[in-house]
Design a protein around this motif. Structure first.
Motif, PDB file in Angstrom:
ATOM      1  N   ALA A  95       0.808  -1.206   0.000  1.00 55.85           N
ATOM      2  CA  ALA A  95       0.000   0.000   0.000  1.00 55.85           C
ATOM      3  C   ALA A  95       0.847   1.263   0.000  1.00 55.85           C
ATOM      4  O   ALA A  95       0.306   2.371  -0.098  1.00 55.85           O
ATOM      5  N   HIS A  96       2.172   1.130   0.093  1.00 54.71           N
ATOM      6  CA  HIS A  96       3.041   2.280   0.350  1.00 54.71           C
ATOM      7  C   HIS A  96       2.883   3.392  -0.680  1.00 54.71           C
ATOM      8  O   HIS A  96       2.788   4.587  -0.324  1.00 54.71           O
ATOM      9  N   ASP A  97       2.878   3.067  -1.967  1.00 53.56           N
ATOM     10  CA  ASP A  97       2.863   4.110  -3.000  1.00 53.56           C
ATOM     11  C   ASP A  97       1.636   5.008  -2.887  1.00 53.56           C
ATOM     12  O   ASP A  97       1.737   6.238  -3.001  1.00 53.56           O
ATOM     13  N   ILE A  98       0.481   4.401  -2.682  1.00 46.47           N
ATOM     14  CA  ILE A  98      -0.743   5.207  -2.586  1.00 46.47           C
ATOM     15  C   ILE A  98      -0.798   5.944  -1.257  1.00 46.47           C
ATOM     16  O   ILE A  98      -1.167   7.128  -1.197  1.00 46.47           O
ATOM     17  N   VAL A  99      -0.434   5.268  -0.177  1.00 48.31           N
ATOM     18  CA  VAL A  99      -0.445   5.916   1.139  1.00 48.31           C
ATOM     19  C   VAL A  99       0.457   7.154   1.127  1.00 48.31           C
ATOM     20  O   VAL A  99       0.095   8.208   1.669  1.00 48.31           O
ATOM     21  N   SER A 100       1.627   7.053   0.500  1.00 55.79           N
ATOM     22  CA  SER A 100       2.610   8.144   0.558  1.00 55.79           C
ATOM     23  C   SER A 100       2.354   9.242  -0.465  1.00 55.79           C
ATOM     24  O   SER A 100       2.831  10.368  -0.285  1.00 55.79           O
ATOM     25  N   ALA A 101       1.624   8.953  -1.560  1.00 59.09           N
ATOM     26  CA  ALA A 101       1.554   9.935  -2.660  1.00 59.09           C
ATOM     27  C   ALA A 101       0.136  10.244  -3.122  1.00 59.09           C
ATOM     28  O   ALA A 101      -0.030  10.894  -4.151  1.00 59.09           O
ATOM     29  N   HIS A 102      -0.894   9.842  -2.368  1.00 61.78           N
ATOM     30  CA  HIS A 102      -2.243  10.062  -2.890  1.00 61.78           C
ATOM     31  C   HIS A 102      -2.683  11.519  -2.813  1.00 61.78           C
ATOM     32  O   HIS A 102      -3.721  11.893  -3.378  1.00 61.78           O
ATOM     33  N   HIS A 103      -1.900  12.375  -2.128  1.00 61.79           N
ATOM     34  CA  HIS A 103      -2.215  13.808  -2.108  1.00 61.79           C
ATOM     35  C   HIS A 103      -1.264  14.617  -2.992  1.00 61.79           C
ATOM     36  O   HIS A 103      -1.339  15.847  -2.997  1.00 61.79           O
ATOM     37  N   GLU A 104      -0.386  13.940  -3.738  1.00 62.37           N
ATOM     38  CA  GLU A 104       0.458  14.652  -4.703  1.00 62.37           C
ATOM     39  C   GLU A 104      -0.383  15.022  -5.932  1.00 62.37           C
ATOM     40  O   GLU A 104      -1.381  14.380  -6.231  1.00 62.37           O
ATOM     41  N   LYS A 105       0.038  16.101  -6.633  1.00 64.43           N
ATOM     42  CA  LYS A 105      -0.683  16.560  -7.820  1.00 64.43           C
ATOM     43  C   LYS A 105       0.250  16.585  -9.018  1.00 64.43           C
ATOM     44  O   LYS A 105       1.475  16.765  -8.881  1.00 64.43           O
TER      45      LYS A 105
ATOM     46  N   ALA B 226      -9.687   8.637  -8.918  1.00 64.03           N
ATOM     47  CA  ALA B 226     -10.802   7.835  -8.410  1.00 64.03           C
ATOM     48  C   ALA B 226     -11.342   8.411  -7.111  1.00 64.03           C
ATOM     49  O   ALA B 226     -12.564   8.449  -6.882  1.00 64.03           O
ATOM     50  N   ASP B 227     -10.443   8.866  -6.248  1.00 66.03           N
ATOM     51  CA  ASP B 227     -10.837   9.402  -4.943  1.00 66.03           C
ATOM     52  C   ASP B 227     -11.677  10.666  -5.099  1.00 66.03           C
ATOM     53  O   ASP B 227     -12.723  10.827  -4.465  1.00 66.03           O
ATOM     54  N   VAL B 228     -11.216  11.574  -5.961  1.00 72.31           N
ATOM     55  CA  VAL B 228     -11.941  12.832  -6.166  1.00 72.31           C
ATOM     56  C   VAL B 228     -13.289  12.562  -6.833  1.00 72.31           C
ATOM     57  O   VAL B 228     -14.312  13.154  -6.440  1.00 72.31           O
TER      58      VAL B 228
ATOM     59  N   ALA C 264     -19.683  16.502 -12.026  1.00 74.79           N
ATOM     60  CA  ALA C 264     -18.474  15.867 -11.507  1.00 74.79           C
ATOM     61  C   ALA C 264     -17.409  15.770 -12.598  1.00 74.79           C
ATOM     62  O   ALA C 264     -16.216  16.056 -12.351  1.00 74.79           O
ATOM     63  N   MET C 265     -17.795  15.386 -13.801  1.00 79.04           N
ATOM     64  CA  MET C 265     -16.827  15.262 -14.891  1.00 79.04           C
ATOM     65  C   MET C 265     -16.253  16.615 -15.280  1.00 79.04           C
ATOM     66  O   MET C 265     -15.073  16.730 -15.630  1.00 79.04           O
ATOM     67  N   GLU C 266     -17.081  17.656 -15.195  1.00 80.62           N
ATOM     68  CA  GLU C 266     -16.587  19.000 -15.529  1.00 80.62           C
ATOM     69  C   GLU C 266     -15.471  19.413 -14.574  1.00 80.62           C
ATOM     70  O   GLU C 266     -14.448  19.970 -14.992  1.00 80.62           O
ATOM     71  N   ILE C 267     -15.643  19.112 -13.278  1.00 81.82           N
ATOM     72  CA  ILE C 267     -14.609  19.440 -12.293  1.00 81.82           C
ATOM     73  C   ILE C 267     -13.334  18.637 -12.563  1.00 81.82           C
ATOM     74  O   ILE C 267     -12.219  19.169 -12.501  1.00 81.82           O
ATOM     75  N   LEU C 268     -13.493  17.341 -12.862  1.00 86.66           N
ATOM     76  CA  LEU C 268     -12.317  16.516 -13.177  1.00 86.66           C
ATOM     77  C   LEU C 268     -11.583  17.055 -14.395  1.00 86.66           C
ATOM     78  O   LEU C 268     -10.343  17.120 -14.404  1.00 86.66           O
ATOM     79  N   GLU C 269     -12.332  17.443 -15.435  1.00 85.25           N
ATOM     80  CA  GLU C 269     -11.692  17.943 -16.655  1.00 85.25           C
ATOM     81  C   GLU C 269     -10.900  19.215 -16.377  1.00 85.25           C
ATOM     82  O   GLU C 269      -9.827  19.417 -16.957  1.00 85.25           O
TER      83      GLU C 269
ATOM     84  N   HIS D 273      -4.094  18.871 -11.396  1.00 82.69           N
ATOM     85  CA  HIS D 273      -4.257  17.868 -10.342  1.00 82.69           C
ATOM     86  C   HIS D 273      -4.059  16.448 -10.876  1.00 82.69           C
ATOM     87  O   HIS D 273      -3.410  15.620 -10.244  1.00 82.69           O
ATOM     88  N   PHE D 274      -4.587  16.187 -12.060  1.00 79.60           N
ATOM     89  CA  PHE D 274      -4.665  14.806 -12.551  1.00 79.60           C
ATOM     90  C   PHE D 274      -3.770  14.566 -13.759  1.00 79.60           C
ATOM     91  O   PHE D 274      -3.562  15.447 -14.593  1.00 79.60           O
ATOM     92  N   ASP D 275      -3.284  13.340 -13.854  1.00 80.27           N
ATOM     93  CA  ASP D 275      -2.496  12.872 -14.996  1.00 80.27           C
ATOM     94  C   ASP D 275      -3.412  12.774 -16.214  1.00 80.27           C
ATOM     95  O   ASP D 275      -4.441  12.083 -16.182  1.00 80.27           O
ATOM     96  N   PRO D 276      -3.080  13.453 -17.330  1.00 84.77           N
ATOM     97  CA  PRO D 276      -3.938  13.378 -18.528  1.00 84.77           C
ATOM     98  C   PRO D 276      -4.153  11.945 -19.022  1.00 84.77           C
ATOM     99  O   PRO D 276      -5.232  11.613 -19.516  1.00 84.77           O
ATOM    100  N   ALA D 277      -3.132  11.089 -18.914  1.00 87.01           N
ATOM    101  CA  ALA D 277      -3.275   9.705 -19.386  1.00 87.01           C
ATOM    102  C   ALA D 277      -4.274   8.930 -18.539  1.00 87.01           C
ATOM    103  O   ALA D 277      -5.030   8.095 -19.054  1.00 87.01           O
ATOM    104  N   VAL D 278      -4.303   9.195 -17.243  1.00 86.69           N
ATOM    105  CA  VAL D 278      -5.266   8.521 -16.365  1.00 86.69           C
ATOM    106  C   VAL D 278      -6.678   8.982 -16.706  1.00 86.69           C
ATOM    107  O   VAL D 278      -7.610   8.171 -16.768  1.00 86.69           O
TER     108      VAL D 278
END
Length: 423
Positions: free
Chosen positions: A311-321, A346-348, A367-372, A378-383
């Protein structure tokens, strides 16, 4: 037949066939050599018997040549096609041969005068279409000579007849077939044992894995209920992240880490004081710093337990942008682990689409408008590109699912990606 049983059957069969392929020729060679040795042994014994009977070992005096020739004539035509007797000095006293012996004698290699002290033989291979063996026998025990003294030499040439070749071939073939069959039967006997042991091992491993997952689930629920009034968020966000990750091609260990990390992403909030965690008003700077420390506390918790380390990667970096403005390390772009980038979206999305005590849920388009708007910052374009084709189905599925339904959706992914059943 499940994939493991199929692989086990193939590998055991391959090994059995390989062993049969190795053992069969070896068995044939051993049987062939044994038959050859038996033939030589019989020839040596017979030549010594006849030589003694005709006084061929009395190779001194005027009668030596007569005795030698009588013995050679008696020996030839039985086990030998050529019989030669030499005196103690290696001079030939007598020669006899059959018609077959006459054909092959001229083709045989010459050799130096005999001076050997023990019986031996030489396989001359195929000569004139026949398999030929030459036998060398020292003649001992003549009258008036010590038991260890060589009185003369006998040399015989045997052209193995077709019937004996066929007999030797059949004997070797039977030995080869028995060795091959034994290898195959051993493989057939081993297979059910391997399958049974593997099934037992798989069952025990599944039980251990299931207990770990249950514990992680319970821990995730406890964490979620410290932050809200429901544990469904963890189920939903883990399922959404798994759907996105599947579309991006993640599998195996990477997918398992994604699910475990999603369930335990906020595990560090266990160490946050209730006064800050449940404060109804905005947090001041000091309180915000304490709240953000849940990332470091979460890292310390999962780092100390091997089966939680995934779980380390998500625990340590889920608030990175994506643009580097997140926390705690201000990582940017692909320096952020992929699992954390997937989880962040996914969290947002789940937070936007879920009803909380302090807000109402948003509709799909809002919701999709905010994500876009957050793509590239905030988000990786590929994701986001991987999520767009899934978004409507994800939204509709979760809209119809309560906590039990969300748990069921995630359980199917867990079973699929952790190898404890298909979902």
């Amino acid at each position: 037949m499940n994939p493991f049983n199929r692989r086990a059957a193939f590998r055991i069969a391959a090994v059995s066939v390989l062993l049969a392929a190795i053992a069969s020729p070896l068995a044939w060679m051993v049987a062939h050599e044994a038959a050859e040795a038996n033939t030589v042994s019989m020839a040596v014994e017979e030549s010594q018997r006849l030589a003694r009977h005709f006084d061929a070992t009395a190779l001194r005096g005027p009668e030596a040549s007569v005795h030698a020739q009588s013995a050679a004539n008696a020996i030839v035509g039985g086990l030998f096609d050529v019989a030669e007797i030499y005196d103690q000095e290696g001079s030939r006293l007598a020669t006899a041969m059959t018609s077959v012996g006459a054909e092959i004698e001229r083709l045989l290699p010459t050799h130096r005068p005999p001076d050997y002290t023990v019986e031996t033989h030489r396989d001359l291979g195929h000569t004139n279409g026949r398999w030929v063996i030459r036998v060398f026998v020292p003649l001992k025990n003549p009258e008036g000579v010590s038991a260890d003294e060589i009185a003369g030499y006998f040399e015989g040439v045997r052209a193995i007849p077709d019937w004996q070749l066929e007999q030797m071939f059949q004997h070797g073939l039977r030995a080869a077939l028995m060795a091959g069959l034994a290898s195959l039967l051993c493989g057939a006997a081993i297979y059910p044992v391997v399958v049974r042991l593997a099934a037992d091992n798989e069952r025990k491993a599944s039980e251990v894995l299931a207990s770990h997952l249950s514990l992680m689930e319970a821990l995730g629920q406890a964490i979620a209920k410290r932050d809200s009034d429901t544990g469904a968020h963890n189920y939903r966000v883990a399922w959404i992240a798994a759907r996105i990750a599947e579309r991006m091609g993640l599998q195996g260990k990477a997918m398992q880490s994604m699910i475990v990390g999603s369930l335990l992403h906020d595990i560090g909030k266990i160490g946050i004081p209730d006064a800050i965690l449940y404060k109804p008003a905005a947090l001041d700077d000091d309180e915000l710093e304490i709240m953000r420390s849940h990332v470091q506390q979460g890292e310390e918790i999962v780092a100390g337990i091997r089966w939680l380390d995934e779980a380390h990667d998500i625990v340590s970096a889920h608030h990175e942008k994506w643009d580097g403005t997140g926390y705690p390390r201000q990582l940017a772009g692909e320096n952020i682990p992929l699992s954390a980038r997937v989880f962040a979206l996914a969290d947002v999305f789940d937070a936007l689409c879920s009803k909380r005590p302090y807000k109402a849920e948003l509709g799909f388009d809002a919701a999709m408008e905010i994500l876009e708007r957050g793509v590239g910052s905030h988000f990786d374009p590929a994701v986001m590109a991987a999520f767009r084709p899934l978004a409507r189905d994800v939204f509709d599925t979760l809209a119809e699912s309560d906590e039990a339904g969300a748990r069921g959706l995630l359980e199917k992914r867990v079973r699929r990606h952790f190898g404890i059943g298909e979902g």
